[in-house]
Design a protein around this motif. Structure first.
Motif, PDB file in Angstrom:
ATOM      1  N   SER A  31     -10.368 -17.264   2.410  1.00 54.86           N
ATOM      2  CA  SER A  31     -10.321 -15.966   1.739  1.00 54.86           C
ATOM      3  C   SER A  31      -9.880 -14.929   2.769  1.00 54.86           C
ATOM      4  O   SER A  31      -9.750 -15.230   3.961  1.00 54.86           O
ATOM      5  CB  SER A  31     -11.685 -15.583   1.143  1.00 54.86           C
ATOM      6  N   CYS A  32      -9.627 -13.715   2.318  1.00 51.44           N
ATOM      7  CA  CYS A  32      -9.151 -12.690   3.247  1.00 51.44           C
ATOM      8  C   CYS A  32      -9.591 -11.308   2.804  1.00 51.44           C
ATOM      9  O   CYS A  32     -10.014 -11.093   1.663  1.00 51.44           O
ATOM     10  CB  CYS A  32      -7.625 -12.733   3.370  1.00 51.44           C
ATOM     11  N   SER A  33      -9.481 -10.383   3.726  1.00 51.92           N
ATOM     12  CA  SER A  33      -9.636  -8.956   3.429  1.00 51.92           C
ATOM     13  C   SER A  33      -8.559  -8.219   4.217  1.00 51.92           C
ATOM     14  O   SER A  33      -8.162  -8.650   5.305  1.00 51.92           O
ATOM     15  CB  SER A  33     -11.034  -8.452   3.813  1.00 51.92           C
ATOM     16  N   ILE A  34      -8.055  -7.125   3.637  1.00 48.84           N
ATOM     17  CA  ILE A  34      -6.992  -6.348   4.275  1.00 48.84           C
ATOM     18  C   ILE A  34      -7.373  -4.876   4.264  1.00 48.84           C
ATOM     19  O   ILE A  34      -7.741  -4.329   3.221  1.00 48.84           O
ATOM     20  CB  ILE A  34      -5.644  -6.538   3.554  1.00 48.84           C
ATOM     21  N   GLN A  35      -7.303  -4.255   5.418  1.00 47.19           N
ATOM     22  CA  GLN A  35      -7.488  -2.812   5.540  1.00 47.19           C
ATOM     23  C   GLN A  35      -6.132  -2.179   5.837  1.00 47.19           C
ATOM     24  O   GLN A  35      -5.411  -2.630   6.729  1.00 47.19           O
ATOM     25  CB  GLN A  35      -8.486  -2.474   6.645  1.00 47.19           C
ATOM     26  N   THR A  36      -5.785  -1.143   5.081  1.00 46.32           N
ATOM     27  CA  THR A  36      -4.471  -0.521   5.206  1.00 46.32           C
ATOM     28  C   THR A  36      -4.578   0.833   5.891  1.00 46.32           C
ATOM     29  O   THR A  36      -5.454   1.631   5.571  1.00 46.32           O
ATOM     30  CB  THR A  36      -3.823  -0.341   3.820  1.00 46.32           C
ATOM     31  N   GLN A  37      -3.682   1.063   6.842  1.00 39.84           N
ATOM     32  CA  GLN A  37      -3.588   2.344   7.541  1.00 39.84           C
ATOM     33  C   GLN A  37      -2.193   2.905   7.278  1.00 39.84           C
ATOM     34  O   GLN A  37      -1.202   2.344   7.723  1.00 39.84           O
ATOM     35  CB  GLN A  37      -3.832   2.163   9.041  1.00 39.84           C
ATOM     36  N   GLU A  38      -2.135   4.023   6.529  1.00 37.52           N
ATOM     37  CA  GLU A  38      -0.852   4.584   6.132  1.00 37.52           C
ATOM     38  C   GLU A  38      -0.609   5.931   6.784  1.00 37.52           C
ATOM     39  O   GLU A  38      -1.534   6.712   7.008  1.00 37.52           O
ATOM     40  CB  GLU A  38      -0.786   4.746   4.613  1.00 37.52           C
ATOM     41  N   ASP A  39       0.666   6.194   7.059  1.00 36.16           N
ATOM     42  CA  ASP A  39       1.089   7.507   7.516  1.00 36.16           C
ATOM     43  C   ASP A  39       1.046   8.447   6.311  1.00 36.16           C
ATOM     44  O   ASP A  39       1.539   8.103   5.237  1.00 36.16           O
ATOM     45  CB  ASP A  39       2.515   7.422   8.074  1.00 36.16           C
ATOM     46  N   PRO A  40       0.467   9.636   6.441  1.00 36.23           N
ATOM     47  CA  PRO A  40       0.404  10.565   5.292  1.00 36.23           C
ATOM     48  C   PRO A  40       1.764  10.869   4.684  1.00 36.23           C
ATOM     49  O   PRO A  40       1.865  11.152   3.487  1.00 36.23           O
ATOM     50  CB  PRO A  40      -0.235  11.829   5.890  1.00 36.23           C
ATOM     51  N   ASP A  41       2.833  10.790   5.494  1.00 27.56           N
ATOM     52  CA  ASP A  41       4.170  11.114   4.994  1.00 27.56           C
ATOM     53  C   ASP A  41       4.931   9.890   4.512  1.00 27.56           C
ATOM     54  O   ASP A  41       6.073   9.999   4.081  1.00 27.56           O
ATOM     55  CB  ASP A  41       4.989  11.797   6.097  1.00 27.56           C
ATOM     56  N   ALA A  42       4.321   8.701   4.573  1.00 21.61           N
ATOM     57  CA  ALA A  42       5.013   7.476   4.188  1.00 21.61           C
ATOM     58  C   ALA A  42       5.164   7.388   2.670  1.00 21.61           C
ATOM     59  O   ALA A  42       4.357   7.948   1.917  1.00 21.61           O
ATOM     60  CB  ALA A  42       4.257   6.249   4.707  1.00 21.61           C
ATOM     61  N   ASN A  43       6.192   6.679   2.247  1.00 18.21           N
ATOM     62  CA  ASN A  43       6.433   6.473   0.822  1.00 18.21           C
ATOM     63  C   ASN A  43       5.359   5.558   0.246  1.00 18.21           C
ATOM     64  O   ASN A  43       5.142   4.449   0.720  1.00 18.21           O
ATOM     65  CB  ASN A  43       7.821   5.850   0.620  1.00 18.21           C
ATOM     66  N   LYS A  44       4.661   6.010  -0.787  1.00 16.41           N
ATOM     67  CA  LYS A  44       3.563   5.248  -1.372  1.00 16.41           C
ATOM     68  C   LYS A  44       3.950   4.614  -2.709  1.00 16.41           C
ATOM     69  O   LYS A  44       3.088   4.252  -3.500  1.00 16.41           O
ATOM     70  CB  LYS A  44       2.330   6.140  -1.545  1.00 16.41           C
ATOM     71  N   ALA A  45       5.246   4.492  -2.964  1.00 17.69           N
ATOM     72  CA  ALA A  45       5.689   3.956  -4.250  1.00 17.69           C
ATOM     73  C   ALA A  45       5.606   2.437  -4.302  1.00 17.69           C
ATOM     74  O   ALA A  45       5.491   1.860  -5.368  1.00 17.69           O
ATOM     75  CB  ALA A  45       7.125   4.404  -4.524  1.00 17.69           C
ATOM     76  N   GLY A  46       5.668   1.770  -3.160  1.00 22.98           N
ATOM     77  CA  GLY A  46       5.672   0.312  -3.135  1.00 22.98           C
ATOM     78  C   GLY A  46       4.283  -0.283  -3.264  1.00 22.98           C
ATOM     79  O   GLY A  46       3.263   0.411  -3.270  1.00 22.98           O
ATOM     80  N   ALA A  47       4.265  -1.611  -3.362  1.00 24.66           N
ATOM     81  CA  ALA A  47       3.000  -2.330  -3.517  1.00 24.66           C
ATOM     82  C   ALA A  47       2.194  -2.333  -2.226  1.00 24.66           C
ATOM     83  O   ALA A  47       2.756  -2.296  -1.125  1.00 24.66           O
ATOM     84  CB  ALA A  47       3.278  -3.769  -3.955  1.00 24.66           C
ATOM     85  N   GLN A  48       0.879  -2.392  -2.367  1.00 28.04           N
ATOM     86  CA  GLN A  48      -0.014  -2.462  -1.224  1.00 28.04           C
ATOM     87  C   GLN A  48       0.142  -3.814  -0.528  1.00 28.04           C
ATOM     88  O   GLN A  48       0.571  -4.794  -1.132  1.00 28.04           O
ATOM     89  CB  GLN A  48      -1.462  -2.290  -1.694  1.00 28.04           C
ATOM     90  N   PRO A  49      -0.244  -3.903   0.756  1.00 28.87           N
ATOM     91  CA  PRO A  49      -0.188  -5.198   1.444  1.00 28.87           C
ATOM     92  C   PRO A  49      -1.055  -6.233   0.729  1.00 28.87           C
ATOM     93  O   PRO A  49      -2.131  -5.926   0.228  1.00 28.87           O
ATOM     94  CB  PRO A  49      -0.746  -4.876   2.838  1.00 28.87           C
TER      95      PRO A  49
END
Length: 254
Positions: A31-49
């Motif tokens: 099993s797995c877990s993923i924590q995402t760290q995004e740039d506030p200015d990054a494009n958020k239209a795509g799918a999450q990791p």
């Protein structure tokens, strides 16, 4: 278009089943877990990791993938025999690592030379620019279907992955009809910019429309107009959609 990473998980159990109290057949689960760290200015239209294992069931297509759930659920990866031997289940793609060159170096010191080695690819992909911290968890459970008690748990060291878009696509404004003409019969230009530090070779470019929440494309892929070839880092490659395609794609997305 973004990157994907293929990680190879190497599981080693020596011939005596050291560290595992195996008295009857057991099973290995992942099993797995993923924590995402995004740039506030990054494009958020795509799918999450998201993380996947390769589907090895009969009839599955090449690179067909099974999602690794992040809600505490696991996927069975292999069977564990009473003598500590690892055997792929056939549902998740994994290979016998004893036959792979260089894998023997992963055996712990003092392990039996007949130790069982399993190599399982894990694919991580993302549709947006971000950093993803991946944590994989392996569990040995009693019973072939994991219904028995938990025998052992191993949490692998975190892997930090940096996803960056490989290509950036930008469309020109819709063509304006000339007097006596129609805009729908004019191609719509778009440009592809290479964001990678190395050159990218375009072999095929198609327009594909997917409905939100759908299982597949709503229209047949439409080849783009223009010559393909190498795109140098930071440069633009201009192509176009065939006349009328832009209207069809827009209608399909409504």
């Amino acid at each position: 278009v973004s990157e994907l990473f293929v990680l190879h998980v190497v599981v080693v159990i020596d011939g005596a089943g050291q560290g595992l109290p195996l008295r009857s057949p057991a099973s290995l689960w992942v099993s797995c877990s993923i924590q995402t760290q995004e740039d506030p200015d990054a494009n958020k239209a795509g799918a999450q990791p998201a993380a996947f294992v390769l589907d090895a069931t009969e009839g599955s297509s090449c690179w067909s993938m099974l999602p690794l759930e992040q809600q505490g659920k696991s996927i069975k990866a292999a069977d564990l025999t009473a003598d500590g031997e690892l055997r792929p289940t056939g549902g998740v793609f994994a290979v016998d690592g004893t036959r792979l060159k260089g894998v023997s170096s992963f055996r712990p010191k003092g392990a039996d030379k007949t130790s069982s080695v399993l190599v399982m690819p894990v694919v991580v992909r993302s549709g947006r620019d971000c950093r993803a911290v991946l944590s994989l968890r392996l569990e040995a459970r009693a019973g072939a279907e994991g219904s028995g008690r938990l025998l052992q748990t191993t949490v692998l060291p975190n892997a930090t992955l940096h996803f960056r878009a490989a290509l950036q696509v930008s469309f020109d404004e819709r063509a304006v009809a000339t007097p006596g003409g129609r805009a729908s019969v004019l191609p719509r230009r778009f440009s592809i910019k290479a964001l990678t530090p190395v050159a990218v070779r375009l072999r095929r470019v198609e327009a594909v429309q997917f409905a939100l929440g759908g299982d597949g494309p709503t229209l047949e892929p439409v080849p783009a107009l223009g010559s393909l070839g190498k795109v140098a880092p930071g440069s633009l490659h201009v192509l176009a959609l065939p006349p009328g395609t832009d209207k069809d794609l827009e209608a399909a997305s409504v």
